[in-house]
Design an enzyme around this catalytic site. Structure first.
Site, PDB file in Angstrom:
ATOM      1  N   GLN A 162       3.581 -22.908  -6.789  1.00 47.08           N
ATOM      2  CA  GLN A 162       4.369 -23.903  -6.366  1.00 47.08           C
ATOM      3  C   GLN A 162       4.955 -23.800  -5.118  1.00 47.08           C
ATOM      4  OE1 GLN A 162       6.000 -24.710 -10.772  1.00 47.08           O
ATOM      5  NE2 GLN A 162       6.419 -26.455  -9.500  1.00 47.08           N
ATOM      6  N   HIS A 163       5.610 -24.804  -4.469  1.00 52.21           N
ATOM      7  CA  HIS A 163       6.680 -24.868  -3.533  1.00 52.21           C
ATOM      8  C   HIS A 163       6.360 -24.700  -2.099  1.00 52.21           C
ATOM      9  CE1 HIS A 163       9.260 -25.046  -7.176  1.00 52.21           C
ATOM     10  NE2 HIS A 163       9.040 -23.853  -7.362  1.00 52.21           N
TER      11      HIS A 163
ATOM     12  N   ASP B 103       1.368 -24.304 -10.850  1.00 58.03           N
ATOM     13  CA  ASP B 103       0.629 -23.473 -12.083  1.00 58.03           C
ATOM     14  C   ASP B 103       1.198 -23.572 -13.357  1.00 58.03           C
ATOM     15  OD1 ASP B 103       1.966 -20.422  -9.959  1.00 58.03           O
ATOM     16  OD2 ASP B 103       2.874 -22.408 -10.830  1.00 58.03           O
TER      17      ASP B 103
END
Ligand SMILES: Nc1ncnc2c1ncn2[C@@H]1O[C@H](COP(=O)(O)OP(=O)(O)O)[C@@H](O)[C@H]1O
Ligand SMILES: O=C(CO)[C@@H](O)[C@H](O)COP(=O)(O)O
Length: 481
Positions: A72-73, A242
């Site tokens: 992520q991110h 995820d």
């Protein structure tokens, strides 16, 4: 003839691909490929690893649908031609820690600012989150920031590449990954352009000129694969962050908690309602099924054990043997495992420390034991934060690479003070992405009911003194260095 689906996990350290029967979930083929080290990576490296992993999995020619689960991110900044402007800053890059503080202060100071961010987006910004990386970019690389025409996350960009699309407007994402950006209102399910504008020091009008990926529903198709690669038949799912994909892969529902020990340490749960924690310990994300996924994430996870393996010159199994040969409490030795800084607690510039070293504990067994206990105590604090918010915890499943470790499996129930379940070691993020792909194909109300993996139960006498001593010693590092 079975209809096959592919699930991809483009995570921090590698890309994993599983090909499964869309009806039964049975594994047909799989493949994987490593990613480069580092906290910033050229997204082309993810693309190369994806192609290698697909080839190792026997290709996508006979596969009907595919979905991408991703770390992520990460900030994938694209220019107006769709080119990547600079290496992606990953979730575990801490250079935007001050930027996170700025964004909080700009909403009323520390306590009020945190509460406002939790209310506006579901989470309090930390260096991991995309908006803080955009603020860093605006201040450290203004010429790059000025070129930003679109912002994608790792899973969005990979899905876009698989589709062969070239238009920025074709970028898509899902609510689970959008909820980790700090410019998406997780409860309302919409972007907050004023927060994107704030991050980049631009007007909201200018921010609305920046393309953000369209947020798709949990089983809404993102289009089809690139015909030029022979993937025109491939239906693409929305993908997911995820941890949301892992929850789908485990078939989690309210009351189920997953503790994933990969590069990151993640305590996640499913909630029917959005969670907003003004302390910032728990992030109020969305899941991939239409509900919510509160989670507490540590920067340090499996690499705590990898590092101590290097120190002792042993492999994972030998580390487990050593740790299990020691007594609880490692003869007074505690490892505070803030090896890359730490996210939860938010100490981005901290380092790790062995405390309580003595001639009695200076031996491989106690060092190994302190590493496993330190990892588990770090995660136990995230679990305690979830329960203190009223998140129901009826069962705990241990997944991720380090969940394969015998010492982790046997010591976890002692530190968590409850039974834990360890499902068959598997790629649950990729499995969840494959299940999502099957769901997109079916168009049904709910994802297909694939058989759950067999699990092994572990229980142990609680070792409360280990956690109490860890908590006491952790206080030595409570303030930012
Ligand atoms: N038996 C084991 N004991 C401890 N750590 C392990 C073991 N097997 C794998 N790992 C570690 O797990 C990590 C990979 O797990 P994974 O969940 O794939 O990570 P990620 O999803 O972050 O890429 C690596 O750091 C690897 O060294
Ligand atoms: O930052 C988070 C979630 O907020 C991490 O969970 C990343 O998504 C990385 O995942 P892994 O590579 O450790 O699976």
């Amino acid at each position: 003839m079975a209809i096959l689906v592919a699930g991809i996990d483009s995570s921090t350290q590698s890309c994993k691909v599983v090909i499964r029967d869309s009806e039964t979930g049975a594994l047909v083929r799989s493949g994987s490929a490593k990613h480069p080290e580092g906290t910033e990576v050229d997204p082309e490296a993810w693309w190369d690893a994806f192609l290698q992993a697909v080839e190792a999995a026997g290709g996508l020619g006979d596969v009907a649908a595919a979905s991408v689960g991703g770390q992520q991110h990460g900030l994938v900044a694209l220019d107006s031609s769709g080119r990547v402007i600079r290496n992606a800053l990953l979730w575990n890059d801490t250079r935007s820690a001050e930027a996170a503080d700025q964004l909080i202060q700009e909403h009323g100071g520390t306590a009020e600012g945190k509460a406002n961010w939790a209310r506006m987006t579901g989470s309090v910004p930390v260096a991991s989150f995309t908006a803080t990386k955009l603020r860093w970019l605006a201040e450290a690389e203004p010429e790059n920031a000025a070129r930003v025409a679109a912002v994608a996350l790792p899973h969005d960009w990979l899905t876009w590449k698989i589709s062969g699309a070239a238009r920025l407007e074709d970028l898509t994402t899902d609510r689970s990954d959008a909820s980790g950006t700090s410019y998406y209102d997780t409860a309302a399910g919409q972007y907050r352009y004023e927060l994107l504008a704030q991050a980049l020091h631009i007007s909201e009008e200018a921010a609305r000129e920046i393309v953000l990926p369209r947020v798709l529903g949990p089983n809404e198709s993102a289009g089809t694969g690139d015909p030029a690669r022979g993937w025109g038949h491939l239906v693409l799912g929305p993908g997911a962050g995820d941890n949301a994909a892992a929850a789908l892969g485990l078939g989690m529902s309210t009351g189920d908690v997953a503790i994933s020990i990969g590069t990151s340490g993640v305590v996640s749960a499913v909630s029917p309602e959005p969670i907003q924690d003004p302390s910032g310990t728990v992030n109020g994300f969305a899941d991939a099924s239409g509900e919510f996924l509160p989670l507490a994430v540590t920067l340090n996870g499996s690499r705590i054990l990898d590092g101590v393996c290097r120190m002792l010159g042993v492999d994972h199994d030998q580390l487990a043997e050593l740790a299990l040969a020691a007594e609880p409490g490692a003869n007074g030795l505690t490892l505070i495992p803030y090896l890359e800084g730490e996210r939860t607690p938010n100490l981005p510039f901290a380092t790790g420390s062995f405390i309580g070293l003595s001639l009695a504990s200076m031996n491989p067994q106690d060092v190994a034991r302190s590493a496993v206990e330190g990892l588990l105590c770090l995660l136990a604090d995230g679990l305690s934060a979830m329960t203190s918010l009223g998140v129901p915890v009826n069962s705990i499943q241990l997944i991720g690479g380090a969940a394969r470790n015998a010492a982790v499996q046997q010591l976890a129930p002692a530190i968590f003070e409850r039974e834990i379940l360890v499902p068959e070691p598997d790629e649950y993020v990729a499995n969840g992405a494959a299940r999502q792909a099957a769901w997109v194909l079916s168009g049904a109300e709910a994802p297909p009911a694939w058989a759950a993996s067999s699990t092994t139960r572990f229980s142990a006498e609680p070792t409360r003194f280990v956690r109490d001593r860890y908590a006491e010693r952790q206080m030595l590092f409570a303030e930012r260095p």
